[in-house]
Write a protein that holds these residues in place. Structure first.
Motif, PDB file in Angstrom:
ATOM      1  N   UNK A 134      -3.134 -26.413-135.296  1.00 14.59           N
ATOM      2  CA  UNK A 134      -3.735 -25.236-135.922  1.00 14.59           C
ATOM      3  C   UNK A 134      -4.613 -25.643-137.103  1.00 14.59           C
ATOM      4  N   UNK A 135      -5.476 -24.717-137.489  1.00 21.27           N
ATOM      5  CA  UNK A 135      -6.229 -24.881-138.725  1.00 21.27           C
ATOM      6  C   UNK A 135      -5.554 -24.034-139.796  1.00 21.27           C
ATOM      7  N   UNK A 136      -5.507 -24.556-141.014  1.00 19.31           N
ATOM      8  CA  UNK A 136      -4.848 -23.871-142.119  1.00 19.31           C
ATOM      9  C   UNK A 136      -5.431 -22.474-142.322  1.00 19.31           C
ATOM     10  N   UNK A 137      -4.559 -21.535-142.642  1.00 18.37           N
ATOM     11  CA  UNK A 137      -4.974 -20.163-142.898  1.00 18.37           C
ATOM     12  C   UNK A 137      -5.368 -19.921-144.340  1.00 18.37           C
ATOM     13  N   UNK A 138      -5.310 -20.953-145.191  1.00 18.12           N
ATOM     14  CA  UNK A 138      -5.752 -20.823-146.576  1.00 18.12           C
ATOM     15  C   UNK A 138      -7.232 -20.489-146.629  1.00 18.12           C
ATOM     16  N   UNK A 139      -7.627 -19.704-147.610  1.00 20.52           N
ATOM     17  CA  UNK A 139      -8.998 -19.196-147.691  1.00 20.52           C
ATOM     18  C   UNK A 139     -10.043 -20.296-147.664  1.00 20.52           C
ATOM     19  N   UNK A 140      -9.844 -21.361-148.414  1.00 17.39           N
ATOM     20  CA  UNK A 140     -10.850 -22.418-148.496  1.00 17.39           C
ATOM     21  C   UNK A 140     -10.430 -23.711-147.809  1.00 17.39           C
ATOM     22  N   UNK A 141      -9.304 -23.713-147.144  1.00 18.19           N
ATOM     23  CA  UNK A 141      -8.792 -24.944-146.553  1.00 18.19           C
ATOM     24  C   UNK A 141      -9.208 -25.062-145.090  1.00 18.19           C
ATOM     25  N   UNK A 142      -9.674 -26.227-144.727  1.00 20.53           N
ATOM     26  CA  UNK A 142     -10.066 -26.483-143.333  1.00 20.53           C
ATOM     27  C   UNK A 142      -9.212 -27.578-142.712  1.00 20.53           C
ATOM     28  N   UNK A 143      -8.072 -27.875-143.355  1.00 22.12           N
ATOM     29  CA  UNK A 143      -7.191 -28.928-142.833  1.00 22.12           C
ATOM     30  C   UNK A 143      -6.586 -28.462-141.508  1.00 22.12           C
ATOM     31  N   UNK A 144      -6.528 -29.380-140.558  1.00 24.97           N
ATOM     32  CA  UNK A 144      -5.905 -29.124-139.260  1.00 24.97           C
ATOM     33  C   UNK A 144      -4.567 -29.824-139.268  1.00 24.97           C
ATOM     34  N   UNK A 145      -3.542 -29.141-138.750  1.00 20.89           N
ATOM     35  CA  UNK A 145      -2.186 -29.675-138.819  1.00 20.89           C
ATOM     36  C   UNK A 145      -1.430 -29.410-137.519  1.00 20.89           C
ATOM     37  N   UNK A 146      -0.358 -30.156-137.342  1.00 23.67           N
ATOM     38  CA  UNK A 146       0.546 -29.998-136.208  1.00 23.67           C
ATOM     39  C   UNK A 146       1.671 -29.067-136.642  1.00 23.67           C
ATOM     40  N   UNK A 147       1.791 -27.931-135.986  1.00 19.96           N
ATOM     41  CA  UNK A 147       2.819 -26.944-136.336  1.00 19.96           C
ATOM     42  C   UNK A 147       4.083 -27.230-135.539  1.00 19.96           C
ATOM     43  N   UNK A 148       5.106 -27.693-136.230  1.00 19.40           N
ATOM     44  CA  UNK A 148       6.405 -27.956-135.601  1.00 19.40           C
ATOM     45  C   UNK A 148       7.456 -26.944-136.062  1.00 19.40           C
ATOM     46  N   UNK A 149       7.022 -25.868-136.676  1.00 16.75           N
ATOM     47  CA  UNK A 149       7.962 -24.887-137.207  1.00 16.75           C
ATOM     48  C   UNK A 149       8.635 -24.111-136.071  1.00 16.75           C
ATOM     49  N   UNK A 150       9.797 -23.565-136.384  1.00 14.53           N
ATOM     50  CA  UNK A 150      10.498 -22.748-135.406  1.00 14.53           C
ATOM     51  C   UNK A 150       9.633 -21.536-135.080  1.00 14.53           C
ATOM     52  N   UNK A 151       9.390 -21.322-133.846  1.00 12.30           N
ATOM     53  CA  UNK A 151       8.570 -20.196-133.410  1.00 12.30           C
ATOM     54  C   UNK A 151       7.081 -20.423-133.610  1.00 12.30           C
ATOM     55  N   UNK A 152       6.703 -21.595-134.081  1.00 16.90           N
ATOM     56  CA  UNK A 152       5.299 -21.950-134.313  1.00 16.90           C
ATOM     57  C   UNK A 152       4.590 -20.880-135.139  1.00 16.90           C
ATOM     58  N   UNK A 153       5.246 -20.488-136.248  1.00 14.37           N
ATOM     59  CA  UNK A 153       4.683 -19.424-137.079  1.00 14.37           C
ATOM     60  C   UNK A 153       4.101 -19.929-138.397  1.00 14.37           C
ATOM     61  N   UNK A 154       4.026 -21.217-138.568  1.00 10.85           N
ATOM     62  CA  UNK A 154       3.446 -21.773-139.793  1.00 10.85           C
ATOM     63  C   UNK A 154       1.967 -21.399-139.839  1.00 10.85           C
ATOM     64  N   UNK A 155       1.489 -20.984-141.013  1.00 12.44           N
ATOM     65  CA  UNK A 155       0.103 -20.532-141.110  1.00 12.44           C
ATOM     66  C   UNK A 155      -0.750 -21.350-142.064  1.00 12.44           C
ATOM     67  N   UNK A 156      -0.143 -22.261-142.825  1.00  7.31           N
ATOM     68  CA  UNK A 156      -0.935 -23.094-143.724  1.00  7.31           C
ATOM     69  C   UNK A 156      -0.510 -24.538-143.610  1.00  7.31           C
ATOM     70  N   UNK A 157      -1.376 -25.408-144.091  1.00 10.48           N
ATOM     71  CA  UNK A 157      -1.179 -26.850-143.893  1.00 10.48           C
ATOM     72  C   UNK A 157       0.080 -27.369-144.576  1.00 10.48           C
ATOM     73  N   UNK A 158       0.361 -26.904-145.759  1.00  7.35           N
ATOM     74  CA  UNK A 158       1.541 -27.363-146.487  1.00  7.35           C
ATOM     75  C   UNK A 158       1.879 -26.408-147.601  1.00  7.35           C
ATOM     76  N   UNK A 159       3.143 -26.346-147.927  1.00  8.50           N
ATOM     77  CA  UNK A 159       3.580 -25.440-148.980  1.00  8.50           C
ATOM     78  C   UNK A 159       2.969 -25.828-150.317  1.00  8.50           C
ATOM     79  N   UNK A 160       2.975 -27.113-150.651  1.00 10.52           N
ATOM     80  CA  UNK A 160       2.427 -27.551-151.931  1.00 10.52           C
ATOM     81  C   UNK A 160       0.917 -27.405-151.978  1.00 10.52           C
TER      82      UNK A 160
END
Length: 183
Positions: A134-160
């Protein structure tokens, strides 16, 4: 420069060294020394890698090719042929050497071996039809990441990186709304 390793794959982490590609791109790899520091901080890559100007340009070309292929995958479009050639050529390079000892794993090799490992890592990820990229859902972030979350519901690249900003902004919006609704 701060390097974030939040993408779940070293090839995606390399692609993520350009932050905010759509609005105000910030390149964390501005010099060969930056690349050397990034490689040293990436746990899967050889220690003590040095980069000359040609190696640095090869790394930047690989980074852009990996980003383009990952974005193609996210958007469901065919892979860019030039990017495929760049990544496949890098993957054909020498492999890092690994050795196990009582102190743990030691990875050694030069920059070409590091780039080969990154290219192979990207190929394995992008070839996996079950990988949820996925691509990060942050407004200015274009980082692409591998979503391994339960239910694949992660929406941003990282919490920090982006998650805290998104949550803080949502909280401020709720607070302003609550204050505006109070008599």
């Amino acid at each position: 420069m701060y390097f974030a390793f939040v993408s779940g794959n070293p090839a995606l982490d390399l692609a993520g060294t350009v932050v905010s590609r759509r609005s105000d791109p910030l390149d964390a790899l501005a010099t060969p020394a930056d690349l050397e520091r990034w490689v040293a901080r990436c746990g899967e890559l050889p220690d003590g890698v040095t980069a000359d100007a040609a190696g640095f340009q090869s790394a930047l070309a690989l980074r852009e090719a990996l980003y383009r292929l990952a974005l193609d995958r996210v958007l469901g479009r065919p892979f860019d042929r030039g990017s495929l050639e760049t990544v496949n050529a890098a993957a054909a390079g020498p492999l890092p050497t690994v050795a196990l000892s009582d102190a743990g794993l030691r990875v050694s090799g030069d920059l070409l071996a590091a780039l080969s490992h990154l290219a192979r890592s990207g190929i394995a990820l992008l070839a996996d039809p079950h990988a949820n990229i996925k691509e990060c859902g942050g407004a200015d972030c274009t980082r692409i990441y591998l979503d391994r979350s339960r239910g694949a519901r992660r929406t941003w690249c990282g919490m920090d990186e982006c998650g805290n900003r998104v949550k803080a902004a949502a909280y401020r919006t709720r607070r302003r709304g609550a204050r505006g609704a109070a008599p």
